[in-house]
Design a protein around this motif. Structure first.
Motif, PDB file in Angstrom:
ATOM      1  N   ARG A   1      27.113  -9.312  40.106  1.00 61.40           N
ATOM      2  CA  ARG A   1      27.584  -8.089  39.968  1.00 61.40           C
ATOM      3  C   ARG A   1      26.594  -7.250  38.754  1.00 61.40           C
ATOM      4  O   ARG A   1      26.589  -6.149  38.765  1.00 61.40           O
ATOM      5  CB  ARG A   1      28.888  -7.984  39.617  1.00 61.40           C
ATOM      6  CG  ARG A   1      29.244  -8.754  38.477  1.00 61.40           C
ATOM      7  CD  ARG A   1      30.887  -8.665  37.790  1.00 61.40           C
ATOM      8  NE  ARG A   1      31.160  -9.509  37.101  1.00 61.40           N
ATOM      9  CZ  ARG A   1      32.449  -9.731  36.537  1.00 61.40           C
ATOM     10  NH1 ARG A   1      33.626  -8.871  37.023  1.00 61.40           N
ATOM     11  NH2 ARG A   1      32.620 -10.293  35.323  1.00 61.40           N
ATOM     12  N   SER A   2      26.194  -7.871  38.007  1.00 60.37           N
ATOM     13  CA  SER A   2      25.335  -7.547  36.790  1.00 60.37           C
ATOM     14  C   SER A   2      23.915  -6.997  36.972  1.00 60.37           C
ATOM     15  O   SER A   2      23.197  -7.983  37.855  1.00 60.37           O
ATOM     16  CB  SER A   2      25.511  -8.221  35.514  1.00 60.37           C
ATOM     17  OG  SER A   2      26.865  -8.404  35.064  1.00 60.37           O
ATOM     18  N   THR A   3      23.518  -6.028  36.652  1.00 60.77           N
ATOM     19  CA  THR A   3      21.958  -5.764  36.781  1.00 60.77           C
ATOM     20  C   THR A   3      21.166  -6.594  35.876  1.00 60.77           C
ATOM     21  O   THR A   3      20.085  -6.944  36.117  1.00 60.77           O
ATOM     22  CB  THR A   3      21.587  -4.322  36.354  1.00 60.77           C
ATOM     23  OG1 THR A   3      22.608  -3.367  36.938  1.00 60.77           O
ATOM     24  CG2 THR A   3      20.209  -3.667  36.914  1.00 60.77           C
ATOM     25  N   TYR A   4      21.739  -6.762  34.610  1.00 62.74           N
ATOM     26  CA  TYR A   4      21.082  -7.553  33.531  1.00 62.74           C
ATOM     27  C   TYR A   4      21.839  -8.568  32.809  1.00 62.74           C
ATOM     28  O   TYR A   4      23.115  -8.605  33.069  1.00 62.74           O
ATOM     29  CB  TYR A   4      20.684  -6.686  32.517  1.00 62.74           C
ATOM     30  CG  TYR A   4      19.798  -5.362  32.820  1.00 62.74           C
ATOM     31  CD1 TYR A   4      18.544  -5.318  33.213  1.00 62.74           C
ATOM     32  CD2 TYR A   4      20.676  -4.228  32.925  1.00 62.74           C
ATOM     33  CE1 TYR A   4      17.811  -4.432  33.243  1.00 62.74           C
ATOM     34  CE2 TYR A   4      19.912  -3.102  33.082  1.00 62.74           C
ATOM     35  CZ  TYR A   4      18.495  -3.299  33.594  1.00 62.74           C
ATOM     36  OH  TYR A   4      17.890  -1.840  33.835  1.00 62.74           O
ATOM     37  N   VAL A   5      21.194  -9.633  32.600  1.00 59.45           N
ATOM     38  CA  VAL A   5      21.819 -10.570  31.411  1.00 59.45           C
ATOM     39  C   VAL A   5      21.204 -10.290  30.121  1.00 59.45           C
ATOM     40  O   VAL A   5      20.025 -10.346  29.871  1.00 59.45           O
ATOM     41  CB  VAL A   5      21.750 -11.995  31.978  1.00 59.45           C
ATOM     42  CG1 VAL A   5      20.270 -12.380  32.092  1.00 59.45           C
ATOM     43  CG2 VAL A   5      22.414 -13.130  31.273  1.00 59.45           C
ATOM     44  N   LEU A   6      22.073 -10.411  29.129  1.00 61.31           N
ATOM     45  CA  LEU A   6      21.651  -9.916  27.813  1.00 61.31           C
ATOM     46  C   LEU A   6      22.044 -11.054  26.898  1.00 61.31           C
ATOM     47  O   LEU A   6      23.235 -11.498  26.850  1.00 61.31           O
ATOM     48  CB  LEU A   6      22.222  -8.733  27.168  1.00 61.31           C
ATOM     49  CG  LEU A   6      22.176  -8.369  25.774  1.00 61.31           C
ATOM     50  CD1 LEU A   6      20.897  -7.975  25.566  1.00 61.31           C
ATOM     51  CD2 LEU A   6      23.136  -7.425  25.481  1.00 61.31           C
ATOM     52  N   PHE A   7      20.784 -11.776  26.381  1.00 63.42           N
ATOM     53  CA  PHE A   7      20.880 -12.854  25.157  1.00 63.42           C
ATOM     54  C   PHE A   7      21.194 -12.358  24.061  1.00 63.42           C
ATOM     55  O   PHE A   7      20.403 -11.497  23.429  1.00 63.42           O
ATOM     56  CB  PHE A   7      20.044 -13.802  25.356  1.00 63.42           C
ATOM     57  CG  PHE A   7      19.597 -14.522  26.566  1.00 63.42           C
ATOM     58  CD1 PHE A   7      20.618 -14.684  27.505  1.00 63.42           C
ATOM     59  CD2 PHE A   7      18.576 -14.916  27.042  1.00 63.42           C
ATOM     60  CE1 PHE A   7      20.538 -15.394  28.618  1.00 63.42           C
ATOM     61  CE2 PHE A   7      18.388 -15.670  28.204  1.00 63.42           C
ATOM     62  CZ  PHE A   7      19.400 -15.849  29.309  1.00 63.42           C
TER      63      PHE A   7
END
Length: 678
Positions: A294-300
């Motif tokens: 569902r997410s456009t990005y994964v942010l670390f």
């Protein structure tokens, strides 16, 4: 031509639909921390440093300029904390001049020009107070600034000014910013926004799954979660915040956790798993993000940072408007000296296969001493190979194509991923105006402690995967040289860990997933048998230094010339084979501060108490000729084998990369069932 043809209406090409989207907001510190004010508002004048062409190629002139570059240009002016009226409101006292040409409030036009679809922007500034002047400036890539436009309010009421600005002149870098000057009465900067017309299909912001890997830092981690939930704009972008709990001190037990959890309104999930290091935590975030779909990005985000929440909005917006899927990261400031910029972009030197700052970057830059408008090198666009994972936004589409991170535990997972993405056509941009505060690497001891294993092994793994050189370029030779330096420095535990790292590299890529949950325990067991790894915090834990014959000259403060270091290398290596001085078995010959513990100093000693860079402890180093001989022999054999087998080994690692970084391989390592259809 027929009558029918003559009467057909002509169709005009339809202009592409666009919408206006906010790119960046004017912001002020969340907690009115005066230590970070120089990053937001500048009350000092601009004193631009010398141009390199005017300095020329003379070595002495360059050295003098380097020294001058570090000199403070401030006149001692400062802004009072009560001038901050909120997150987006600032008071400018009557008769004063404040510049927003700062790290967090300047607009890094060169980056938007190069990497995004944006071609023109608009600055909207709202002020109140009669006689408030708003002046817009731009800089070129060489740091020289130009006045662009200005407007002045004539009313005590709120007045809004708009400035239409082009990005065309920013091919190599440069910034936009504005100053506010108050006349005979106070002025209030009510708000300011940079926005642009963008394609309609990019109007909606992408959404984010945040991945935080934590290990026994519950207080830091809970506060970071609270930061994410406290900003309405940031919270609106979040699909989920994943905390990979790998420690024994749980974040859920921290006093701040309940409030932080509530602020995220059901978007927080804590996943408990074995200690698989940062790579195991961040790969889990990638895997969970792909599965949720569902997410456009994964942010670390690292667990031990303090974030500027606006950074998350800016990286997402930049990613949304990038010309192609792009990894977007931020910079790192020191958490101990908050105006000091520690990391401003990272590249990988392919010949050495070593991470480093680009040549144009000055390390450890203090904005409190020299502001952005006075610093020429900050105006040139800096292109990078990767962004460290303390703040790094990765498009989910990129993860699907190139795979998850490597199972490296710590070190090199972020740099390898950036290089891998780059090879697949996906750039990384480290965006000015997006940053966190973090413990700087210079205050750690990770090249000598248990992490030395991972530094060595993972660097070689990354090079085997990506080095363009048949035998790895300079890497094997440089590794051998470092081993000798550690040997003459009596750092035998470090040498042994680096040996084991290279032996594991030679065993092939199959060991990476297998060793991930168990290797740390093995490393610590190996180190325990070496005196140089046994750290003690009590100053009286070691005997006082004593020598039978004190040195005639014992000045350890000066750095020797390169020629003198070469002599030290030769003589220091030879003396390792001599018998040790008997008294050194009972007493250290010196107490050596961490900043002086260089190999060319330690090579002349038989025993020394050496303090650690973080200042918390010290260890006893003792020379052992027999151990030196055996370790040197092993070092020679391993490096000869590495050079000889490099081509075949590189082929093995490259052929198995897709499998090692696959969802299936990581699911097995995590001990979770693969999804149906995998």
């Amino acid at each position: 031509m027929t009558d029918t043809a003559r009467t057909q209406p002509t169709t005009e090409p339809t202009a592409p639909q666009t919408v206006r989207r906010v790119l960046q907001r004017f912001v002020l510190p969340v907690d009115r921390d005066l230590d970070v004010i120089p990053l937001y508002v500048d009350s000092e004048a601009a004193v631009l440093d010398a141009d390199r062409d005017s300095i020329g190629g003379n070595r002495s002139a360059k050295a003098l300029n380097k020294a001058a570059l570090r000199q403070s240009t401030g006149a001692g002016t400062s802004m009072r904390g009560d001038a901050i009226l909120g997150r987006h409101r600032l008071r400018v006292d009557a008769g004063t001049h404040l510049s927003l040409g700062t790290y967090f409030n300047g607009f890094a036009a060169g980056y938007w020009r190069r990497w995004t679809v944006v071609t023109d922007i608009r600055l909207t500034v709202t002020v109140s107070g009669a006689g408030a002047h708003v002046v817009v400036y731009r800089s070129m890539a060489n740091g020289r600034s130009q006045r662009v436009d200005s407007q002045t309010s004539t009313s005590h009421e709120r007045t809004t000014f708009e400035f239409d600005l082009s990005l065309i002149p920013f091919q190599d870098g440069g910034w936009y910013w504005f100053d506010v000057i108050a006349d005979d009465e106070d002025a209030i900067l009510e708000e300011a926004v940079w926005d642009a017309e963008v394609p309609a299909d990019r109007a909606e912001p992408g959404t984010v799954t945040v991945g935080i890997t934590t290990m026994n830092r519950p207080d830091f981690c809970a506060k970071l979660i609270g930061q994410l939930g406290a900003d309405d704009e940031v919270r609106s972008l979040l699909d989920e915040v994943l905390v990979m709990e790998q420690g024994t001190k749980k974040v859920v037990d921290d006093p701040h956790f309940a409030k932080a959890e509530a602020s995220l309104e059901g978007r927080l999930r804590v996943i408990e798993q074995a200690n698989l290091g940062g790579s195991g935590g961040f790969a889990r975030a990638q895997l969970e993000t792909l599965r949720a779909d569902r997410s456009t990005y994964v942010l670390f985000l690292d667990d031990d940072i303090v974030a500027e929440p606006e950074s998350i909005l800016r990286t997402v917006t930049f990613g949304d408007l990038a010309r192609r899927p792009t990894i977007v990261g931020g910079h790192m400031f020191s958490i101990f000296s908050k105006s000091r910029l520690h990391s401003y972009g990272e590249i990988v030197n392919r010949y050495r296969f070593w991470w480093m700052s680009p040549p144009s970057v000055e390390p450890d830059w203090d904005f409190g001493a020299r502001n952005l408008r006075s610093t020429r090198w900050l105006h040139r666009r800096v292109d990078v190979d990767f962004n460290p994972w303390f703040l790094c936004l990765i498009p989910t589409s990129v993860v699907r194509e190139i795979g998850l991170g490597l199972p490296l535990f710590i070190k090199w997972d972020d740099s390898e991923y950036g290089v891998r993405a780059q090879a697949a056509g996906y750039p990384t941009v480290t965006l000015p105006g997006a940053a966190v505060w973090h413990v700087p690497w210079t205050d750690k001891n990770d090249a000598l402690d248990w992490q030395a294993y991972y530094h060595q092994r993972n660097r070689f793994v990354a090079a085997l995967l990506h080095s363009p050189y048949k035998h790895g370029g300079r890497l094997v030779r440089e590794s051998f040289n470092h081993q000798v330096k550690h040997l003459v420095s009596m750092q035998y535990s470090t040498v042994e860990l680096r040996h084991q790292a290279l032996e594991d590299v030679l065993s092939g890529p199959e060991h990476l997933h297998r060793d991930l949950p168990v290797k740390l325990g093995e490393i610590r067991e190996v180190r325990a048998s070496f005196t140089d790894s046994q750290l003690k915090s009590d100053p009286d834990a070691f005997p006082p230094p004593r020598r039978e014959r004190p040195r005639k000259r014992d000045d350890q403060s000066e750095i020797p010339s390169r020629a003198a270091q070469l002599v030290s290398a030769g003589l220091g290596s030879l003396r390792q084979l001599r018998k040790v001085r008997p008294l050194s078995r009972e007493f250290p010959e010196a107490v050596v501060p961490a900043m002086d513990a260089k190999w060319y100093r330690l090579a002349s000693m038989d025993a020394a108490v050496v303090s650690m860079p973080d200042g918390t402890s010290a260890a006893l180093y003792q020379r052992d000729p027999e151990r030196f001989r055996e370790m040197l022999r092993k070092t020679v054999e391993i490096h000869q084998r590495l050079h000889r087998e490099w081509p075949l080994l590189a082929e093995q690692y490259r052929s198995q990369l897709a499998e090692i970084t696959s969802e299936e391989a990581w699911s097995e390592t995590f001990g979770i069932a693969p999804e149906v259809g995998e």
